[in-house]
Motif scaffolding. Structure first.
Motif, PDB file in Angstrom:
ATOM      1  N   ALA A  41      -3.147   5.929 -17.904  1.00  0.00           N
ATOM      2  CA  ALA A  41      -2.009   5.121 -18.346  1.00  0.00           C
ATOM      3  C   ALA A  41      -2.173   4.639 -19.779  1.00  0.00           C
ATOM      4  O   ALA A  41      -1.365   3.837 -20.255  1.00  0.00           O
ATOM      5  CB  ALA A  41      -1.829   3.916 -17.409  1.00  0.00           C
ATOM      6  N   THR A 134      -3.052  10.876 -11.506  1.00  0.00           N
ATOM      7  CA  THR A 134      -1.699  11.404 -11.347  1.00  0.00           C
ATOM      8  C   THR A 134      -1.434  12.378 -12.470  1.00  0.00           C
ATOM      9  O   THR A 134      -2.031  12.279 -13.552  1.00  0.00           O
ATOM     10  CB  THR A 134      -0.641  10.284 -11.352  1.00  0.00           C
ATOM     11  OG1 THR A 134       0.674  10.858 -11.263  1.00  0.00           O
ATOM     12  CG2 THR A 134      -0.715   9.434 -12.607  1.00  0.00           C
ATOM     13  N   VAL A 138       2.727   7.781 -16.748  1.00  0.00           N
ATOM     14  CA  VAL A 138       2.926   6.446 -16.172  1.00  0.00           C
ATOM     15  C   VAL A 138       2.594   5.375 -17.200  1.00  0.00           C
ATOM     16  O   VAL A 138       1.785   5.579 -18.101  1.00  0.00           O
ATOM     17  CB  VAL A 138       2.057   6.235 -14.910  1.00  0.00           C
ATOM     18  CG1 VAL A 138       2.505   7.137 -13.784  1.00  0.00           C
ATOM     19  CG2 VAL A 138       0.578   6.452 -15.208  1.00  0.00           C
ATOM     20  N   ASP A 139       3.235   4.244 -17.039  1.00  0.00           N
ATOM     21  CA  ASP A 139       2.927   3.069 -17.841  1.00  0.00           C
ATOM     22  C   ASP A 139       2.429   1.967 -16.933  1.00  0.00           C
ATOM     23  O   ASP A 139       2.951   1.775 -15.821  1.00  0.00           O
ATOM     24  CB  ASP A 139       4.164   2.581 -18.596  1.00  0.00           C
ATOM     25  CG  ASP A 139       4.497   3.451 -19.792  1.00  0.00           C
ATOM     26  OD1 ASP A 139       3.559   3.807 -20.545  1.00  0.00           O
ATOM     27  OD2 ASP A 139       5.677   3.787 -19.979  1.00  0.00           O
ATOM     28  N   LEU A 176       2.646   0.197 -11.603  1.00  0.00           N
ATOM     29  CA  LEU A 176       2.870   1.378 -12.418  1.00  0.00           C
ATOM     30  C   LEU A 176       4.360   1.659 -12.504  1.00  0.00           C
ATOM     31  O   LEU A 176       5.114   1.399 -11.575  1.00  0.00           O
ATOM     32  CB  LEU A 176       2.167   2.601 -11.817  1.00  0.00           C
ATOM     33  CG  LEU A 176       0.648   2.640 -11.857  1.00  0.00           C
ATOM     34  CD1 LEU A 176       0.149   3.934 -11.217  1.00  0.00           C
ATOM     35  CD2 LEU A 176       0.113   2.516 -13.275  1.00  0.00           C
ATOM     36  N   ASP A 177       4.785   2.212 -13.622  1.00  0.00           N
ATOM     37  CA  ASP A 177       6.155   2.686 -13.786  1.00  0.00           C
ATOM     38  C   ASP A 177       6.075   4.160 -14.198  1.00  0.00           C
ATOM     39  O   ASP A 177       5.515   4.477 -15.252  1.00  0.00           O
ATOM     40  CB  ASP A 177       6.879   1.866 -14.856  1.00  0.00           C
ATOM     41  CG  ASP A 177       8.336   2.284 -15.011  1.00  0.00           C
ATOM     42  OD1 ASP A 177       8.876   2.926 -14.076  1.00  0.00           O
ATOM     43  OD2 ASP A 177       8.922   1.976 -16.066  1.00  0.00           O
ATOM     44  N   ALA A 181       4.895   7.460  -8.674  1.00  0.00           N
ATOM     45  CA  ALA A 181       4.207   8.591  -9.310  1.00  0.00           C
ATOM     46  C   ALA A 181       3.330   9.320  -8.298  1.00  0.00           C
ATOM     47  O   ALA A 181       2.549   8.689  -7.579  1.00  0.00           O
ATOM     48  CB  ALA A 181       3.345   8.087 -10.467  1.00  0.00           C
ATOM     49  N   VAL A 214      -1.123   4.136  -7.132  1.00  0.00           N
ATOM     50  CA  VAL A 214      -0.535   5.460  -6.890  1.00  0.00           C
ATOM     51  C   VAL A 214      -0.437   5.614  -5.372  1.00  0.00           C
ATOM     52  O   VAL A 214      -1.461   5.708  -4.696  1.00  0.00           O
ATOM     53  CB  VAL A 214      -1.404   6.573  -7.502  1.00  0.00           C
ATOM     54  CG1 VAL A 214      -0.775   7.932  -7.248  1.00  0.00           C
ATOM     55  CG2 VAL A 214      -1.603   6.341  -8.999  1.00  0.00           C
TER      56      VAL A 214
END
Length: 326
Positions: A41, A134, A138-139, A176-177, A181, A214
């Motif tokens: 990230a 992942t 993702v952020d 996570l955004d 994910a 995740v």
């Protein structure tokens, strides 16, 4: 128990940055089947620039994990240094790591993240495999109290791993955004097939806990038959865990993955001010406490890979004289 401990067939270590690197440098001395699952990230430095320009995963933590898996022979140590080499100067190359560029080049050549990392591992003769948690971009986001020093009780959302790691406020949770994910399939398979799983050390909210965010990876960590070993940091980390006691670190993990079954918690003997309180907190979750000298002599921030390797070998092997801190 006497004689040499029986070591596990397969170990998976999850984390990122310098903490995971120290753990991997220890684990490669102990086990043959080793997999690193790395947080991806990062949005800062060379990794952030490459992520933005090429639309790839940030390679920095993956590079550090690969370097940590290099052997102690001349080949391994030479390639580890090359991989970690960072360009100086004042042009566009300033700050880029050669390893980051190599990884991105292989990703572009092969069109596949996992294959590219496997190829780098073969080049280095790495003592293990490195996988991203992942394959999606993702952020990391955090809910923070007092991010604005003028409003100490105000809650706000901070976005970006660098911003989360350096927030002046108190982190209450991370996410996570996008929240959905998908996990790297090979990482899930490794977790489900492992004998032991190692979480930590490392930046708690920006390197360790993200794996629990995740969904597929969290589910695998909850369902696996592997024993889970949590390795605590040597102290609180400014910007992430200010004021945390050792037991607060464990509580933060379980808040983000309530079904996680921790078998053992390893901590440096000098970093636990109240072993009785920590042991009591762990006992409510069915976990045991192991205290050992695992820090670099005289350091309060850096784990010693050789000492850590000895602790891992004894824990994995079930050496009774070493198991409980008492």
């Amino acid at each position: 128990m006497t004689g040499q401990p029986i070591l596990p067939d397969a170990v998976v270590a999850l984390g990122g940055g310098h903490g995971l690197s120290a753990s991997l440098a220890a684990l490669r001395r102990v086990v043959d089947d080793l997999t690193a699952v790395v947080t991806v990230a990062d949005n800062g430095g060379s990794s952030g620039r490459l992520r933005e320009e090429f639309g790839v995963l940030p390679p920095g933590d993956l590079r550090m994990a690969l370097a940590a898996l290099c052997g102690d022979d001349e080949w391994g140590q030479t390639w580890a240094k090359v991989l970690q080499h960072r360009f100086a100067g004042e042009g566009e190359m300033k700050g880029h790591s050669l390893g980051n560029l190599l990884i991105v080049a292989l990703w572009e050549q092969l069109g596949e993240h996992v294959d590219g990392l496997d190829w780098v591992g073969r080049l280095l003769d790495a003592r293990g495999r490195v996988l991203p948690m992942t394959l999606a971009g993702v952020d990391l986001c955090a809910e923070v109290i007092g991010h604005d020093p003028t409003q100490r009780d105000a809650r706000s959302t901070v976005r970006g791993q660098v911003q989360v790691a350096t927030t002046p406020g108190r982190i209450t949770s991370v996410s996570l955004d996008p929240a959905t994910a998908p996990a790297c399939p090979e990482a899930v398979a490794a977790v489900l097939a492992a004998d032991w799983i190692v979480l930590g050390p490392g930046s708690w909210y920006s390197s360790v806990i993200p794996h629990l965010l995740v969904p597929e990876l969290r589910q695998a960590l909850v369902e696996t038959d592997a024993k889970i070993l949590v390795v605590l940091n040597l102290g609180e980390q400014k910007g992430e865990t200010d004021g945390y006691a050792p037991e607060d670190h464990v509580a933060a993990l379980l808040e983000h993955a309530p079904g996680l079954r921790i078998h053992t918690v390893l901590a440096d003997v000098a970093s636990v001010p109240d072993p009785v309180a920590l042991e009591g907190a762990l006992g409510t979750h069915g976990a045991q406490l192991v205290l050992a000298e695992v820090a670099v002599a005289g350091s309060t921030t850096q784990h010693d890979p050789v000492r850590l390797a000895d602790a891992y070998a004894r824990i994995f092997g079930g050496v009774e004289s070493f198991a409980p801190w008492r």
